[in-house]
Design an enzyme around this catalytic site. Structure first.
Site, short mmCIF file in Angstrom:
data_model
loop_
_atom_site.label_atom_id
_atom_site.label_comp_id
_atom_site.label_asym_id
_atom_site.label_seq_id
_atom_site.Cartn_x
_atom_site.Cartn_y
_atom_site.Cartn_z
N GLY A 34 59.52 32.55 38.22
CA GLY A 34 58.98 33.90 38.21
C GLY A 34 59.73 34.93 39.03
O GLY A 34 59.73 36.11 38.69
N GLU B 280 58.77 35.69 46.73
CA GLU B 280 57.88 35.24 45.67
C GLU B 280 57.58 36.39 44.71
O GLU B 280 57.57 37.55 45.11
CB GLU B 280 56.56 34.75 46.28
CG GLU B 280 56.55 33.27 46.64
CD GLU B 280 56.33 32.36 45.43
OE1 GLU B 280 56.69 32.75 44.30
OE2 GLU B 280 55.80 31.27 45.63
N ASP B 281 57.31 36.05 43.47
CA ASP B 281 56.85 37.05 42.52
C ASP B 281 55.40 37.42 42.79
O ASP B 281 55.04 38.59 42.87
CB ASP B 281 57.02 36.55 41.07
CG ASP B 281 56.51 35.12 40.89
OD1 ASP B 281 56.07 34.49 41.88
OD2 ASP B 281 56.54 34.63 39.75
N ASP C 145 48.74 34.12 44.74
CA ASP C 145 47.39 34.12 44.19
C ASP C 145 46.48 33.36 45.17
O ASP C 145 46.04 33.91 46.17
CB ASP C 145 47.49 33.47 42.80
CG ASP C 145 46.20 33.50 42.00
OD1 ASP C 145 45.38 34.38 42.21
OD2 ASP C 145 46.03 32.63 41.12
N PHE D 255 44.79 38.57 35.62
CA PHE D 255 46.01 37.91 35.17
C PHE D 255 47.01 38.94 34.66
O PHE D 255 46.69 39.76 33.81
CB PHE D 255 45.69 36.90 34.07
CG PHE D 255 46.88 36.07 33.68
CD1 PHE D 255 47.32 35.03 34.48
CD2 PHE D 255 47.57 36.35 32.51
CE1 PHE D 255 48.44 34.27 34.13
CE2 PHE D 255 48.69 35.59 32.15
CZ PHE D 255 49.12 34.56 32.96
N ARG E 249 58.23 37.38 30.38
CA ARG E 249 59.03 37.49 31.61
C ARG E 249 60.02 38.65 31.55
O ARG E 249 60.41 39.21 32.56
CB ARG E 249 59.82 36.20 31.86
CG ARG E 249 58.96 35.00 32.19
CD ARG E 249 59.83 33.90 32.79
NE ARG E 249 59.18 32.59 32.78
CZ ARG E 249 58.35 32.16 33.72
NH1 ARG E 249 58.05 32.95 34.74
NH2 ARG E 249 57.83 30.96 33.65
P1 5GP Z 1 49.17 30.33 43.91
O1 5GP Z 1 47.76 30.22 43.38
O2 5GP Z 1 49.70 28.99 44.31
O3 5GP Z 1 49.27 31.34 45.02
O4 5GP Z 1 50.04 30.91 42.72
C1 5GP Z 1 50.84 30.02 42.03
C2 5GP Z 1 51.54 30.55 40.83
O5 5GP Z 1 50.58 30.92 39.86
C3 5GP Z 1 52.42 31.76 40.98
O6 5GP Z 1 53.69 31.48 41.52
C4 5GP Z 1 52.53 32.16 39.53
O7 5GP Z 1 53.48 31.35 38.88
C5 5GP Z 1 51.15 31.83 38.99
N1 5GP Z 1 50.31 33.02 38.93
C6 5GP Z 1 49.34 33.42 39.77
N2 5GP Z 1 48.77 34.56 39.38
C7 5GP Z 1 49.39 34.91 38.22
C8 5GP Z 1 49.26 36.01 37.31
O8 5GP Z 1 48.44 36.94 37.45
N3 5GP Z 1 50.10 36.01 36.23
C9 5GP Z 1 51.03 35.04 36.01
N4 5GP Z 1 51.79 35.15 34.94
N5 5GP Z 1 51.18 33.99 36.85
C10 5GP Z 1 50.37 33.93 37.94
MG MG Z 2 55.90 31.83 41.65
#
Ligand code: 5GP
Ligand code: MG
Length: 176
Positions: A46, A100-101, A104, A153, A166
């Protein structure tokens, strides 16, 4: 409005707003690391787009590398072990800034922090373009945040829905 697979998405964050947020992060990090040569580490897939834009704006000496996290299913179905793929560089004494992109729940961030613990780095900082405060469950400090977004999302600017989206230069949100 756009369609990716079975879902529809509506415009949410413009390319201009994203650019502004990245410029802000660059300015903060240039200030904080003016006398160092930090190594930026992008977390694939990402973050490729934010890292690219970030680096083009960063005017001080720096290095860049990319890693990927791999989860392996353990012996039991709930057990999952994360590993770093692509970190083949000695980071001893270095200032490491993970880019990081999106953050969450923070689960990925926690894994990263644990994995980097063994690297004897001088500084370990986290920068993320997007952050969902309502979804965040950890106590780990996030050092640099581009844009705080609600718990929705999103796709675009490196982020995908099941592989698609992407390449979009701005961010779209799932249509309610
Ligand atoms: P975490 O829950 O571990 O912080 O987030 C893990 C991964 O979930 C992120 O690196 C990303 O790949 C994916 N992710 C979380 N929120 C979103 C979102 O709103 N859109 C997309 N496309 N991916 C997300
Ligand atoms: Mg990521």
């Amino acid at each position: 409005m756009i369609q990716l697979h079975d879902k529809q998405f509506v415009p949410f964050i413009s390319a201009t707003e994203i650019d502004f947020a990245i410029k802000k992060m660059v300015a903060q990090i240039e200030d904080d690391f003016f006398d160092e040569t930090p190594i930026f580490i992008g977390v694939l897939n990402g973050s490729f787009m934010v890292v690219s834009d970030f680096l083009k704006l960063y005017k001080k000496p720096c290095e860049v590398s990319f890693i990927k996290l791999a989860s392996y299913e353990g012996t039991s179905s709930t057990e999952s072990v994360k590993q770093l793929i692509g970190l083949n560089q000695d980071l001893t004494g270095r200032s490491v800034i993970v880019i990081e992109d999106i953050i969450d729940t923070g689960n990925t961030l926690e894994e990263l922090k644990n994995l980097f613990k063994q690297q004897n780095v001088k500084h370990f900082k986290i920068a993320t373009l997007f952050f969902k405060p309502e979804a965040y469950k950890k106590d780990i400090k996030i050092d640099y945040v581009g844009i705080r977004i609600p718990n929705k999302f999103i796709v675009g600017f490196g982020l995908d829905y099941d592989g698609l989206g992407r390449n979009l230069p701005e961010v779209f949100q799932l249509k309610e």
